[in-house]
Design a protein around this motif. Structure first.
Motif, PDB file in Angstrom:
ATOM      1  N   VAL A  79     -24.075  19.890  66.800  1.00 33.08           N
ATOM      2  CA  VAL A  79     -24.114  19.460  65.406  1.00 33.08           C
ATOM      3  C   VAL A  79     -25.358  18.620  65.093  1.00 33.08           C
ATOM      4  N   LEU A  80     -25.925  17.950  66.091  1.00 32.69           N
ATOM      5  CA  LEU A  80     -27.020  17.033  65.803  1.00 32.69           C
ATOM      6  C   LEU A  80     -28.259  17.773  65.307  1.00 32.69           C
ATOM      7  N   HIS A  81     -28.502  18.985  65.800  1.00 32.76           N
ATOM      8  CA  HIS A  81     -29.694  19.712  65.330  1.00 32.76           C
ATOM      9  C   HIS A  81     -29.603  19.988  63.832  1.00 32.76           C
ATOM     10  N   ASP A  82     -28.388  20.200  63.316  1.00 27.44           N
ATOM     11  CA  ASP A  82     -28.236  20.377  61.871  1.00 27.44           C
ATOM     12  C   ASP A  82     -28.423  19.054  61.133  1.00 27.44           C
ATOM     13  N   MET A  83     -27.929  17.961  61.712  1.00 31.00           N
ATOM     14  CA  MET A  83     -28.038  16.657  61.069  1.00 31.00           C
ATOM     15  C   MET A  83     -29.480  16.168  61.020  1.00 31.00           C
ATOM     16  N   LEU A  84     -30.291  16.592  62.000  1.00 29.08           N
ATOM     17  CA  LEU A  84     -31.686  16.153  62.048  1.00 29.08           C
ATOM     18  C   LEU A  84     -32.637  17.112  61.348  1.00 29.08           C
ATOM     19  N   ASP A  85     -32.155  18.293  60.995  1.00 28.19           N
ATOM     20  CA  ASP A  85     -33.017  19.313  60.412  1.00 28.19           C
ATOM     21  C   ASP A  85     -33.695  18.800  59.134  1.00 28.19           C
ATOM     22  N   GLY A  86     -35.022  18.864  59.129  1.00 29.80           N
ATOM     23  CA  GLY A  86     -35.786  18.461  57.959  1.00 29.80           C
ATOM     24  C   GLY A  86     -36.040  16.970  57.835  1.00 29.80           C
ATOM     25  N   ARG A  87     -35.530  16.160  58.755  1.00 33.01           N
ATOM     26  CA  ARG A  87     -35.728  14.709  58.673  1.00 33.01           C
ATOM     27  C   ARG A  87     -37.033  14.312  59.362  1.00 33.01           C
ATOM     28  N   ASP A  88     -37.755  13.361  58.758  1.00 31.07           N
ATOM     29  CA  ASP A  88     -38.924  12.822  59.433  1.00 31.07           C
ATOM     30  C   ASP A  88     -38.472  11.747  60.416  1.00 31.07           C
ATOM     31  N   ASP A  89     -39.428  11.188  61.179  1.00 34.76           N
ATOM     32  CA  ASP A  89     -39.065  10.237  62.231  1.00 34.76           C
ATOM     33  C   ASP A  89     -38.333   9.018  61.677  1.00 34.76           C
ATOM     34  N   GLU A  90     -38.754   8.547  60.509  1.00 33.89           N
ATOM     35  CA  GLU A  90     -38.099   7.387  59.906  1.00 33.89           C
ATOM     36  C   GLU A  90     -36.647   7.717  59.544  1.00 33.89           C
ATOM     37  N   SER A  91     -36.421   8.937  59.096  1.00 32.15           N
ATOM     38  CA  SER A  91     -35.064   9.339  58.735  1.00 32.15           C
ATOM     39  C   SER A  91     -34.193   9.540  59.964  1.00 32.15           C
ATOM     40  N   VAL A  92     -34.799   9.916  61.092  1.00 30.64           N
ATOM     41  CA  VAL A  92     -34.044  10.027  62.341  1.00 30.64           C
ATOM     42  C   VAL A  92     -33.492   8.654  62.734  1.00 30.64           C
ATOM     43  N   VAL A  93     -34.345   7.642  62.629  1.00 31.59           N
ATOM     44  CA  VAL A  93     -33.901   6.273  62.932  1.00 31.59           C
ATOM     45  C   VAL A  93     -32.780   5.866  61.988  1.00 31.59           C
ATOM     46  N   ALA A  94     -32.926   6.180  60.704  1.00 28.00           N
ATOM     47  CA  ALA A  94     -31.899   5.823  59.717  1.00 28.00           C
ATOM     48  C   ALA A  94     -30.575   6.503  60.036  1.00 28.00           C
ATOM     49  N   LEU A  95     -30.618   7.768  60.470  1.00 21.44           N
ATOM     50  CA  LEU A  95     -29.396   8.486  60.813  1.00 21.44           C
ATOM     51  C   LEU A  95     -28.716   7.851  62.017  1.00 21.44           C
ATOM     52  N   LEU A  96     -29.485   7.570  63.070  1.00 19.94           N
ATOM     53  CA  LEU A  96     -28.890   6.951  64.260  1.00 19.94           C
ATOM     54  C   LEU A  96     -28.324   5.573  63.930  1.00 19.94           C
ATOM     55  N   ARG A  97     -29.014   4.838  63.057  1.00 20.67           N
ATOM     56  CA  ARG A  97     -28.510   3.516  62.668  1.00 20.67           C
ATOM     57  C   ARG A  97     -27.167   3.649  61.944  1.00 20.67           C
ATOM     58  N   ALA A  98     -27.073   4.608  61.037  1.00 20.18           N
ATOM     59  CA  ALA A  98     -25.824   4.808  60.302  1.00 20.18           C
ATOM     60  C   ALA A  98     -24.694   5.214  61.244  1.00 20.18           C
ATOM     61  N   LEU A  99     -24.993   6.061  62.229  1.00 23.12           N
ATOM     62  CA  LEU A  99     -23.979   6.465  63.200  1.00 23.12           C
ATOM     63  C   LEU A  99     -23.587   5.290  64.093  1.00 23.12           C
ATOM     64  N   ALA A 166     -36.701   6.620  71.673  1.00 21.65           N
ATOM     65  CA  ALA A 166     -37.514   5.692  70.897  1.00 21.65           C
ATOM     66  C   ALA A 166     -36.792   5.282  69.619  1.00 21.65           C
ATOM     67  N   ALA A 167     -36.143   6.248  68.962  1.00 25.00           N
ATOM     68  CA  ALA A 167     -35.424   5.940  67.726  1.00 25.00           C
ATOM     69  C   ALA A 167     -34.254   5.013  67.990  1.00 25.00           C
ATOM     70  N   ALA A 168     -33.534   5.238  69.088  1.00 23.71           N
ATOM     71  CA  ALA A 168     -32.367   4.406  69.417  1.00 23.71           C
ATOM     72  C   ALA A 168     -32.778   2.962  69.658  1.00 23.71           C
ATOM     73  N   THR A 169     -33.925   2.745  70.324  1.00 26.49           N
ATOM     74  CA  THR A 169     -34.360   1.376  70.589  1.00 26.49           C
ATOM     75  C   THR A 169     -34.873   0.688  69.324  1.00 26.49           C
TER      76      THR A 169
END
Length: 203
Positions: A79-99, A166-169
């Motif tokens: 499922v994560l590949h769909d959740m990350l699809d189209g997101r830039d690096d900043e948005s990846v961090v935002a997604l992991l933070r929300a999770l 890197a995003a998780a840290t």
């Protein structure tokens, strides 16, 4: 984490051992939830009290009944590949933070998905290894493998586990990430299980 050690145990055994206190299955597609309910019903005529099904899309939308709950594990398979699809690096961090905000202290995000190497040459080698396994071991025709790649560009373009580390840290400085080969996958393929542990989840 005892939950991860019991990841292959039948849920009845896991819950009987006190490992699973509550399990909430969230999916935006009602047919998928109904399919899951039907499969569970074959084993349990009555849904166990610790198991719930909820329509929603984590983390952007979670049913109000579960919005304030915090979990030991938030997990997903393919499922994560769909959740990350189209997101830039900043948005990846935002997604992991929300999770991660859904976690209790010491909780983990666990995802089984395509996590290829970061370097282009290594990434290409891993996909070549996977394609060879799919044709020689799984018995798929080469055109079927190519059709899968062509039809799933978000999988082929998936971020590497180094990017997730890197995003998780950036989400939490004490976060750690563990990578293991996907079970049943050949060595050196892009299919892996990534576990991100957050001793101190973000507020």
């Amino acid at each position: 984490m005892r939950w991860l050690q019991k990841i292959d145990a039948p849920q009845r055994a896991a819950s009987g051992d006190g490992v699973v206190e509550r399990l909430v299955a969230v999916d935006p597609a009602l047919p998928m939830l109904e399919l899951a309910r039907a499969r569970i019903a074959r084993e349990w005529p009555d849904t166990p009290p610790w198991l719930a099904f909820a329509p929603g899309r984590v983390p952007d939308f979670c049913p109000p009944a579960y919005d304030r709950l915090r979990f030991d594990v938030v997990c997903g398979s393919l499922v994560l590949h769909d959740m990350l699809d189209g997101r830039d690096d900043e948005s990846v961090v935002a997604l992991l933070r929300a999770l991660a905000r859904r976690l209790r202290p010491g909780g983990a995000l666990v995802f089984a998905d395509c996590f290829p190497a970061h370097a282009a040459a290594a990434r290409a080698e891993e996909f070549a290894t996977w394609e060879t396994w799919m044709t020689d071991v799984a018995g798929l025709a080469p055109d079927a493998v190519e059709a899968f790649r062509a039809g799933n560009p978000e999988v082929v373009a998936m971020r590497s586990h180094d990017v997730l580390r890197a995003a998780a840290t950036l989400v939490a400085s004490d976060a750690t990430l563990h990578v293991e080969e996907g079970r049943g996958a050949p060595g050196g393929s892009p299919w892996r299980v990534v576990t991100m542990v957050f001793p101190t989840p973000p507020a």
